[in-house]
Design a protein around this motif. Sequence first.
Motif, PDB file in Angstrom:
ATOM      1  N   GLN A 226       1.141 -28.907 -12.156  1.00 62.03           N
ATOM      2  CA  GLN A 226       0.912 -29.418 -10.624  1.00 62.03           C
ATOM      3  C   GLN A 226       0.110 -30.853 -10.974  1.00 62.03           C
ATOM      4  O   GLN A 226       0.335 -31.759 -10.453  1.00 62.03           O
TER       5      GLN A 226
ATOM      6  N   GLU B 166      -1.306 -18.833 -14.487  1.00 59.93           N
ATOM      7  CA  GLU B 166      -2.155 -19.546 -13.273  1.00 59.93           C
ATOM      8  C   GLU B 166      -2.468 -20.905 -14.098  1.00 59.93           C
ATOM      9  O   GLU B 166      -2.452 -21.957 -13.452  1.00 59.93           O
TER      10      GLU B 166
ATOM     11  N   ARG C 100      -1.513 -24.756 -12.926  1.00 60.52           N
ATOM     12  CA  ARG C 100      -2.282 -25.868 -12.496  1.00 60.52           C
ATOM     13  C   ARG C 100      -2.100 -27.270 -13.379  1.00 60.52           C
ATOM     14  O   ARG C 100      -2.339 -28.065 -12.858  1.00 60.52           O
ATOM     15  N   SER C 101      -2.126 -26.864 -14.480  1.00 59.64           N
ATOM     16  CA  SER C 101      -1.712 -28.067 -15.378  1.00 59.64           C
ATOM     17  C   SER C 101      -0.525 -28.796 -15.053  1.00 59.64           C
ATOM     18  O   SER C 101      -0.478 -29.938 -15.018  1.00 59.64           O
TER      19      SER C 101
END
Length: 221
Positions: free
Chosen positions: A134, A127, A131-132
């Motif tokens: 995106q 996860e 996030r990184s």
Amino acid sequence: MRSFPLPVTLTARLSPVIVLAAAGWALSSGPTDAPSEAADQPTGKTKTQSASTPSQTQAVKTYAAAPAPCDSVVEKTVKSLVPGARTAGKEIPSTDSDLRRTCSWNALKGYEYRWLDVSFEVLESDEAAERSYQGRLEDKSGGGAVPGLGDAAYSVVDLTTEDKQQTREGVVVARASNALVIVTYNGSDFESKKAPGTDEINKGAIKAAKEAVAALEKNRN
């Protein structure tokens, strides 16, 4: 041969997001009207503990450490993408080499200049890596997805001009489980002042990225 200045190198800002996962303790108790066990417990004696002991759940990481970045691209590819460069490459110092490692190759052959960077980042969870990933794409536009590369991958090519000298740069960002692979590949021609074609730079960056992801996958837990 005339002497030509090299283009300004863009410094990659690597700021992985670290996420700590922790689960709560499960507590069990008797009926609300039951007398306190502590009050009934004789002094000096201990109550036998329950067979089911609560445990803390931790995220399972596919990759615990980054692989050696200078070994992630084969010599044949280095010679093809960066003619004249030392195939051993140069590893960039990192504050935490388990989580973040980068190797760089660059050379000027004749009037042709090429630069290749390969970076690995290992995060705490899938996860966090997503996030990184995106977040990095938010700063990129005009590119597209790269099918079949890791769990997700994206490539983009940009053209810049400084003092009438063109430089074309391709960037590939790929995510594989809890790790990111970032490849930067650029080039210039100091005689013509032109940059190599978009297709050349894009295909070169993707080729290096595929080899880097394959090297990462050999480093699975």
